[in-house]
Design an enzyme around this catalytic site. Structure first.
Site, PDB file in Angstrom:
ATOM      1  CG  HIS A 154       4.567  10.454   6.400  1.00  0.00           C
ATOM      2  ND1 HIS A 154       4.383   9.182   6.418  1.00  0.00           N
ATOM      3  CD2 HIS A 154       5.806  10.186   7.487  1.00  0.00           C
ATOM      4  CE1 HIS A 154       5.308   8.425   6.842  1.00  0.00           C
ATOM      5  NE2 HIS A 154       6.269   9.253   7.459  1.00  0.00           N
TER       6      HIS A 154
ATOM      7  CB  SER B 247      -1.100  -0.038   1.083  1.00  0.00           C
ATOM      8  OG  SER B 247      -0.280   0.015   2.383  1.00  0.00           O
ATOM      9  CG  HIS B 248       2.159   3.348   2.434  1.00  0.00           C
ATOM     10  ND1 HIS B 248       0.893   2.465   2.776  1.00  0.00           N
ATOM     11  CD2 HIS B 248       1.641   4.650   2.540  1.00  0.00           C
ATOM     12  CE1 HIS B 248      -0.241   3.201   3.234  1.00  0.00           C
ATOM     13  NE2 HIS B 248       0.391   4.489   3.065  1.00  0.00           N
TER      14      HIS B 248
ATOM     15  CE  LYS C 102     -11.545  -1.791  24.384  1.00  0.00           C
ATOM     16  NZ  LYS C 102     -11.049  -3.260  24.841  1.00  0.00           N
TER      17      LYS C 102
ATOM     18  CB  THR D  50      -5.614   6.326   7.483  1.00  0.00           C
ATOM     19  OG1 THR D  50      -4.778   7.160   7.043  1.00  0.00           O
ATOM     20  CG2 THR D  50      -6.845   6.074   6.596  1.00  0.00           C
TER      21      THR D  50
ATOM     22  CG  ASP E 242      -4.060  -2.104   2.314  1.00  0.00           C
ATOM     23  OD1 ASP E 242      -3.233  -2.319   1.421  1.00  0.00           O
ATOM     24  OD2 ASP E 242      -3.687  -2.225   3.438  1.00  0.00           O
TER      25      ASP E 242
ATOM     26  NE  ARG F 290       2.223 -12.308  10.325  1.00  0.00           N
ATOM     27  CZ  ARG F 290       2.154 -10.914   9.974  1.00  0.00           C
ATOM     28  NH1 ARG F 290       2.801 -10.171  10.582  1.00  0.00           N
ATOM     29  NH2 ARG F 290       1.369 -10.620   9.116  1.00  0.00           N
ATOM     30  CG  MET F 291       7.208 -12.035  17.124  1.00  0.00           C
ATOM     31  SD  MET F 291       6.472 -11.421  18.605  1.00  0.00           S
ATOM     32  CE  MET F 291       7.214  -9.773  18.580  1.00  0.00           C
TER      33      MET F 291
ATOM     34  N   GLY G 288       5.874  -7.551  11.933  1.00  0.00           N
ATOM     35  CA  GLY G 288       6.899  -7.250  11.360  1.00  0.00           C
ATOM     36  C   GLY G 288       7.742  -8.343  10.526  1.00  0.00           C
TER      37      GLY G 288
HETATM   38  P1  NDP Z   1      -1.396  -4.019   8.726  1.00  0.00           P
HETATM   39  O1  NDP Z   1      -2.780  -4.139   9.324  1.00  0.00           O
HETATM   40  O2  NDP Z   1      -1.309  -4.747   7.408  1.00  0.00           O
HETATM   41  O3  NDP Z   1      -0.342  -4.314   9.781  1.00  0.00           O
HETATM   42  C1  NDP Z   1      -0.519  -3.670  10.950  1.00  0.00           C
HETATM   43  C2  NDP Z   1       0.749  -4.513  11.800  1.00  0.00           C
HETATM   44  O4  NDP Z   1       0.197  -5.781  12.105  1.00  0.00           O
HETATM   45  C3  NDP Z   1       2.111  -4.916  11.096  1.00  0.00           C
HETATM   46  O5  NDP Z   1       2.998  -4.707  11.935  1.00  0.00           O
HETATM   47  C4  NDP Z   1       1.843  -6.069  10.770  1.00  0.00           C
HETATM   48  O6  NDP Z   1       3.223  -6.848  10.562  1.00  0.00           O
HETATM   49  C5  NDP Z   1       1.138  -6.782  11.799  1.00  0.00           C
HETATM   50  N1  NDP Z   1       0.318  -7.988  11.465  1.00  0.00           N
HETATM   51  C6  NDP Z   1      -0.548  -8.202  10.534  1.00  0.00           C
HETATM   52  N2  NDP Z   1      -0.995  -9.243  10.462  1.00  0.00           N
HETATM   53  C7  NDP Z   1      -0.496 -10.014  11.661  1.00  0.00           C
HETATM   54  C8  NDP Z   1      -0.656 -11.313  12.287  1.00  0.00           C
HETATM   55  N3  NDP Z   1      -1.665 -12.035  11.977  1.00  0.00           N
HETATM   56  N4  NDP Z   1       0.036 -11.416  13.535  1.00  0.00           N
HETATM   57  C9  NDP Z   1       0.873 -10.366  13.987  1.00  0.00           C
HETATM   58  N5  NDP Z   1       1.102  -9.362  13.271  1.00  0.00           N
HETATM   59  C10 NDP Z   1       0.374  -9.022  12.414  1.00  0.00           C
HETATM   60  O7  NDP Z   1      -1.264  -2.526   8.316  1.00  0.00           O
HETATM   61  P2  NDP Z   1      -2.244  -1.361   8.067  1.00  0.00           P
HETATM   62  O8  NDP Z   1      -2.987  -1.620   6.938  1.00  0.00           O
HETATM   63  O9  NDP Z   1      -2.717  -0.837   9.337  1.00  0.00           O
HETATM   64  O10 NDP Z   1      -0.900  -0.065   7.763  1.00  0.00           O
HETATM   65  C11 NDP Z   1      -0.296  -0.494   6.459  1.00  0.00           C
HETATM   66  C12 NDP Z   1       0.578   0.687   6.285  1.00  0.00           C
HETATM   67  O11 NDP Z   1      -0.247   2.026   5.881  1.00  0.00           O
HETATM   68  C13 NDP Z   1       1.378   1.159   7.470  1.00  0.00           C
HETATM   69  O12 NDP Z   1       2.698   0.934   7.093  1.00  0.00           O
HETATM   70  C14 NDP Z   1       1.304   2.559   7.829  1.00  0.00           C
HETATM   71  O13 NDP Z   1       2.293   3.286   8.398  1.00  0.00           O
HETATM   72  C15 NDP Z   1       0.752   2.916   6.499  1.00  0.00           C
HETATM   73  N6  NDP Z   1      -0.150   4.292   6.604  1.00  0.00           N
HETATM   74  C16 NDP Z   1       0.386   5.338   6.299  1.00  0.00           C
HETATM   75  C17 NDP Z   1      -0.444   6.427   6.517  1.00  0.00           C
HETATM   76  C18 NDP Z   1       0.342   7.829   6.344  1.00  0.00           C
HETATM   77  O14 NDP Z   1      -0.469   9.037   6.665  1.00  0.00           O
HETATM   78  N7  NDP Z   1       1.617   7.983   5.932  1.00  0.00           N
HETATM   79  C19 NDP Z   1      -1.685   6.392   6.976  1.00  0.00           C
HETATM   80  C20 NDP Z   1      -2.383   5.179   7.079  1.00  0.00           C
HETATM   81  C21 NDP Z   1      -1.415   3.981   7.153  1.00  0.00           C
HETATM   82  P3  NDP Z   1       3.658  -7.101   8.974  1.00  0.00           P
HETATM   83  O15 NDP Z   1       4.095  -5.706   8.455  1.00  0.00           O
HETATM   84  O16 NDP Z   1       4.888  -8.030   9.296  1.00  0.00           O
HETATM   85  O17 NDP Z   1       2.731  -7.680   8.187  1.00  0.00           O
HETATM   86  O1  PYC Z   2      -2.937   4.560   3.259  1.00  0.00           O
HETATM   87  O2  PYC Z   2      -4.255   5.594   4.766  1.00  0.00           O
HETATM   88  C1  PYC Z   2      -3.197   5.451   3.933  1.00  0.00           C
HETATM   89  C2  PYC Z   2      -2.290   6.654   3.709  1.00  0.00           C
HETATM   90  C3  PYC Z   2      -2.967   8.172   4.104  1.00  0.00           C
HETATM   91  C4  PYC Z   2      -1.565   8.818   3.693  1.00  0.00           C
HETATM   92  C5  PYC Z   2      -0.817   8.040   3.157  1.00  0.00           C
HETATM   93  N1  PYC Z   2      -1.118   6.550   3.224  1.00  0.00           N
END
Ligand code: NDP
Ligand code: PYC
Length: 342
Positions: A125, A52-53, A236, A165, A193, A308-309, A311
């Site tokens: 950002h 997604s990024h 939450k 977000t 996403d 799994r952890m 990351g």
């Molecule tokens: P995800 O829901 O895909 O993942 C969130 C976290 O949970 C990650 O660290 C992921 O690890 C972990 N995870 C996912 N599934 C599991 C599992 N089954 N067990 C354990 N850990 C798990 O991320 P989001 O969709 O919430 O966010 C995606 C990206 O979008 C992020 O990088 C975020 O920074 C970016 N974003 C940026 C914004 C901006 O303004 N710049 C705004 C909103 C989002 P892993 O990475 O290993 O899958």
């Molecule tokens: O995926 O929500 C997002 C997002 C917002 C700004 C950059 N990424």
């Protein structure tokens, strides 16, 4: 996490991808310094399967630069304001070059005071947040960062969208392993996403968002076109999203997610907000090493059945990319090559 667009995959060496993206940024108006930082960031996300990024964001960067909404040549102004506080005015530029400019001072302060804050404002950002924290943990430090984005999330119990977000990223050293890192939007899904699901013609799971009438929908297009996302976990996630607005905007001097208006800049995609990073030196706590304590916690998590952890998936993708090259849909790679204009 959706995978790259479903066409045949090409594989490209990480360093070649960085060069390709750097060329695109420079061609579309950034300085060489900004191009280097953003290209590495975006290529790293693609390498780690953070799609997604990853390169998916390149058309958005390019259209934003073309719109005049962001200054790709901005030189951040770093201010040393207190023993544990660094402030940066990104001058309407990107947040990552602002972090890069202040990083040395932030590290020095975190190591001497035990904790230091980096408050960035007037910044854009548009990326994953983990690249901003993971390197601190690789140096033995704990880091937490928050950034707000653009209005597209309805606060729990409210009727209309207000929050962004608003992701939260955390990184900590762990003995005998890579740092523990999580990075998550406080919305039920990242906006990126939702866009990827719309592009792929997919239906979303229930509980992600609402349409323009405020009614629950699983159609990504309905969320993107007048609808909105929901916070994760009801009240939450909503409280955490509010916290992000307070720390990333109210504290730093940046815009709240609802405070900027990009209507006069067609093509603008990058939120003009703020970012906070807190860095802690765990060696100041004395006692047993933090990294060994972290290792103990992780071992117990596995013992009770954790498979799994956070990351871990990214680290696995990173290893795979190192062996086979970074996977990109062939049509995306062709689109990137076209963006260089060569
Ligand atoms: P995800 O829901 O895909 O993942 C969130 C976290 O949970 C990650 O660290 C992921 O690890 C972990 N995870 C996912 N599934 C599991 C599992 N089954 N067990 C354990 N850990 C798990 O991320 P989001 O969709 O919430 O966010 C995606 C990206 O979008 C992020 O990088 C975020 O920074 C970016 N974003 C940026 C914004 C901006 O303004 N710049 C705004 C909103 C989002 P892993 O990475 O290993 O899958
Ligand atoms: O995926 O929500 C997002 C997002 C917002 C700004 C950059 N990424």
């Amino acid at each position: 996490m959706p995978s790259p667009a479903r066409s045949a995959l090409a594989h490209i060496a990480f360093s070649d991808l960085v060069v390709l993206l750097r060329g695109i940024f420079e061609r579309h108006g950034t300085s060489a310094e900004v191009a280097a930082v953003l290209a590495t960031n975006c290529a790293s996300a693609q390498r780690d399967g953070a799609h997604s990024h990853g390169v998916f964001r390149m058309p958005g960067y390019v259209s934003t630069l073309a719109s005049g909404w962001v200054d790709g040549r901005a030189v951040p102004v770093v201010e040393d304001v207190a023993s544990g506080y660094v402030r940066v005015d990104a001058r309407n530029g990107f947040a990552q070059p602002a972090l890069a400019a202040a990083r040395g001072l932030l590290l020095e302060k975190a190591r001497s005071a035990g904790i230091a804050v980096l408050a960035i404002h007037n910044s854009h950002h548009f990326a994953a947040l983990w690249p901003d924290v993971e390197p601190f943990a690789e140096e033995g430090l704990i880091a937490l960062s928050v950034v707000n984005s653009m209005t597209c999330v309805v606060p729990h119990g409210a009727r209309r969208p207000l929050f962004g977000t608003n992701p939260i990223a955390f990184a900590a050293p762990c003995a005998a392993s890579a740092p523990i890192v999580f990075d998550m939007a406080t919305s039920a899904m990242a906006h990126g996403d939702v866009q990827i699901a719309a592009r792929a013609g997919e239906t979303l799971p229930p509980g992600m968002g609402v349409d323009s009438q405020g009614l629950a929908t699983q159609d990504p297009n309905a969320i993107l076109n007048g609808g909105a996302l929901l916070p994760f976990g009801g009240h939450k996630g909503s409280a955490l999203s509010m916290m992000v607005e307070l720390l990333a905007a109210a504290l730093t001097g940046g815009n709240f997610s609802f405070e900027f208006d990009w209507d006069q800049h067609p093509g603008a995609k990058t939120p003009w907000t703020g970012q906070l990073i807190i860095v802690i030196d765990p060696r100041k706590s004395g006692g047993e090493s933090f990294a060994r304590r972290a290792q103990t916690l992780v071992a117990h998590m596995h013992e009770v059945g954790l498979s799994r952890m956070p990351g871990e998936r990214r680290y696995r993708e990173r290893e795979h990319s190192a062996l086979h090259g970074v996977a990109i849909a062939e049509q995306e790679l062709a689109q990137l090559r076209a963006m260089t204009g060569d």
